[in-house]
Scaffold this motif. Structure first.
Motif, PDB file in Angstrom:
ATOM      1  N   GLY A   1      -2.652  -1.456  -4.693  1.00 30.81           N
ATOM      2  CA  GLY A   1      -3.371  -0.540  -3.813  1.00 30.81           C
ATOM      3  C   GLY A   1      -2.509   0.620  -3.333  1.00 30.81           C
ATOM      4  O   GLY A   1      -2.840   1.278  -2.349  1.00 30.81           O
TER       5      GLY A   1
ATOM      6  N   LYS B   1       0.810  -1.225   0.000  1.00 27.88           N
ATOM      7  CA  LYS B   1       0.000   0.000   0.000  1.00 27.88           C
ATOM      8  C   LYS B   1       0.838   1.266   0.000  1.00 27.88           C
ATOM      9  O   LYS B   1       0.386   2.328  -0.389  1.00 27.88           O
ATOM     10  CB  LYS B   1      -0.929   0.032   1.216  1.00 27.88           C
ATOM     11  CG  LYS B   1      -1.812  -1.180   1.353  1.00 27.88           C
ATOM     12  CD  LYS B   1      -2.991  -1.125   0.431  1.00 27.88           C
ATOM     13  CE  LYS B   1      -3.928  -2.293   0.653  1.00 27.88           C
ATOM     14  NZ  LYS B   1      -4.170  -3.072  -0.519  1.00 27.88           N
TER      15      LYS B   1
ATOM     16  N   CYS C   1      -4.123   3.106  -6.548  1.00 20.35           N
ATOM     17  CA  CYS C   1      -5.015   4.185  -6.095  1.00 20.35           C
ATOM     18  C   CYS C   1      -4.291   5.524  -6.075  1.00 20.35           C
ATOM     19  O   CYS C   1      -4.613   6.405  -5.277  1.00 20.35           O
ATOM     20  CB  CYS C   1      -5.550   3.862  -4.703  1.00 20.35           C
ATOM     21  SG  CYS C   1      -6.434   2.294  -4.615  1.00 20.35           S
TER      22      CYS C   1
END
Length: 112
Positions: free
Chosen positions: A63, A39, A86
């Protein structure tokens, strides 16, 4: 030992960060960590990767929410794949990667 390893494919696993063991792979030129669970990329991780001769990194489908400013230190990087994450913006530090010839950011949430 894997000191001669140049290409490492680790896609579709459960990694939450770029493995710090990369420091033991001095000949590594390409790593594929797509479809994991990374992430964020810490500055500590950037410092480790910076010591390598990586020319291609694939972090697609993880992500990721941002590209860390420290990416500017990856001077040998020629290819950076960050598709299907993202990410909302491209940091200006990307412009400091003079060797970069491929920057792929398809299917993110870019607004600027």
């Amino acid at each position: 030992s894997l000191k001669s390893l140049t290409d490492l494919k680790l896609q579709n696993n459960l990694f939450m960060d770029i493995p710090t063991e990369l420091r033991y792979l001095p000949a590594l030129r390409s790593i594929d960590l797509s479809a994991n669970r990374i992430k964020d990329i810490s500055e500590e991780t950037i410092a480790i990767v910076r010591q390598s001769a990586l020319m291609s990194i694939d972090l697609s489908e993880n992500g990721l929410v941002r590209i860390p400013p420290g990416v500017k230190h990856l001077k040998a990087l020629k290819e950076l794949y960050l598709n299907e994450n993202c990410i909302q913006e491209i940091p200006p530090e990307i412009g400091e990667l003079k060797s970069l010839v491929i920057l792929s950011l398809m299917e993110n949430q870019l607004t600027s």
